[in-house]
Design a protein around this motif. Structure first.
Motif, short mmCIF file in Angstrom:
data_model
loop_
_atom_site.label_atom_id
_atom_site.label_comp_id
_atom_site.label_asym_id
_atom_site.label_seq_id
_atom_site.Cartn_x
_atom_site.Cartn_y
_atom_site.Cartn_z
N SER A 27 0.83 -1.23 -0.02
CA SER A 27 0.01 0.05 -0.24
C SER A 27 0.76 1.31 0.12
CB SER A 27 -0.89 0.05 1.34
OG SER A 27 -1.71 0.95 1.34
N VAL A 28 0.82 2.11 -1.11
CA VAL A 28 1.45 3.58 -1.17
C VAL A 28 0.96 4.53 -0.81
CG1 VAL A 28 2.98 2.47 -3.09
CG2 VAL A 28 0.92 3.74 -3.27
N GLY A 29 -0.50 4.36 -0.47
CA GLY A 29 -1.11 5.37 0.08
C GLY A 29 -2.79 5.21 -0.30
N ARG A 30 -3.42 6.41 0.20
CA ARG A 30 -4.92 6.27 -0.32
C ARG A 30 -5.63 7.60 -0.78
NH1 ARG A 30 -7.50 2.27 3.46
NH2 ARG A 30 -5.94 1.18 4.52
N ALA A 31 -6.34 7.51 -1.68
CA ALA A 31 -6.94 8.55 -1.98
C ALA A 31 -8.36 8.45 -1.58
CB ALA A 31 -7.08 8.42 -3.70
N ASP A 50 -2.41 10.23 -0.07
CA ASP A 50 -2.30 10.84 1.43
C ASP A 50 -0.67 10.89 1.77
OD1 ASP A 50 -2.55 8.07 1.79
OD2 ASP A 50 -3.68 8.32 3.52
N LYS A 51 0.13 10.18 1.02
CA LYS A 51 1.63 10.10 1.64
C LYS A 51 2.27 10.82 0.22
CE LYS A 51 1.03 6.17 4.17
NZ LYS A 51 1.52 5.13 4.69
N ARG A 52 3.65 11.06 0.83
CA ARG A 52 4.65 11.46 -0.03
C ARG A 52 5.37 10.39 -0.59
NH1 ARG A 52 7.65 15.06 3.98
NH2 ARG A 52 7.19 13.09 5.02
N ILE A 53 6.20 10.63 -1.55
CA ILE A 53 7.03 9.55 -2.30
C ILE A 53 8.14 8.97 -1.42
CG2 ILE A 53 8.80 11.07 -3.31
CD1 ILE A 53 7.40 8.78 -5.82
N ARG A 68 6.66 -2.79 6.81
CA ARG A 68 6.74 -1.45 6.38
C ARG A 68 8.11 -1.67 5.56
NH1 ARG A 68 4.11 -0.09 10.88
NH2 ARG A 68 2.37 1.05 10.58
N GLY A 69 8.21 -0.45 4.54
CA GLY A 69 9.35 -0.48 3.78
C GLY A 69 9.70 0.93 2.90
N GLN A 70 10.47 0.71 1.93
CA GLN A 70 10.75 1.84 1.18
C GLN A 70 10.89 1.58 -0.30
OE1 GLN A 70 11.14 4.98 1.75
NE2 GLN A 70 10.83 4.63 3.95
N LEU A 71 10.06 2.07 -1.18
CA LEU A 71 10.16 1.68 -2.54
C LEU A 71 11.29 2.16 -3.14
CD1 LEU A 71 6.67 3.20 -3.91
CD2 LEU A 71 7.28 0.71 -3.63
N GLU A 72 11.85 1.44 -3.96
CA GLU A 72 12.92 1.69 -4.77
C GLU A 72 12.75 0.85 -6.14
OE1 GLU A 72 16.48 -1.05 -3.35
OE2 GLU A 72 16.06 0.12 -1.77
N GLU A 73 13.75 1.29 -7.00
CA GLU A 73 13.89 0.69 -8.32
C GLU A 73 14.68 -0.43 -8.16
OE1 GLU A 73 14.77 1.60 -12.94
OE2 GLU A 73 14.65 3.43 -11.58
#
Length: 96
Positions: A27-31, A50-53, A68-73
């Motif tokens: 889940s990266v955020g909610r609209a 509702d979240k920042r990158i 939880r974690g951080q997105l990365e390429e």
């Protein structure tokens, strides 16, 4: 009853169920658009979340938060696919 010769962790790892694939949802955020805004959505509409990158993403199995974690390429991937670097993991020994 627990087998003293075979601790629970070993018993769980030898279970046939450890080979069953599961799906983890990131889940990266909610609209939260209004119904009016929802009805006006079209291709190329930008839907603010509702979240920042740089905010952490949440990992779920079903509706259970597991980390939880951080997105990365994805490193070395020429297609630019995303990956998640885990920063927190829930205690899963109590079950999902």
């Amino acid at each position: 009853m627990a087998d003293p010769q075979n601790p629970p962790e070993t018993q769980a790892n030898s279970s046939p169920f450890v080979q069953v694939p599961i799906e983890i949802t990131i889940s990266v955020g909610r609209a939260r658009p209004t119904v009016k805004e929802l009805l006006q959505l079209s291709q190329d509409t930008v839907l603010p979340l509702d979240k920042r990158i740089e905010d952490p993403v949440e990992l779920y199995v079903g509706d259970k938060l597991i980390g939880r974690g951080q997105l990365e390429e994805l490193e070395g991937d020429s297609q630019g696919r995303l990956a998640v670097r885990l920063t927190e993991i829930a205690d899963l020994k109590s079950g999902l």
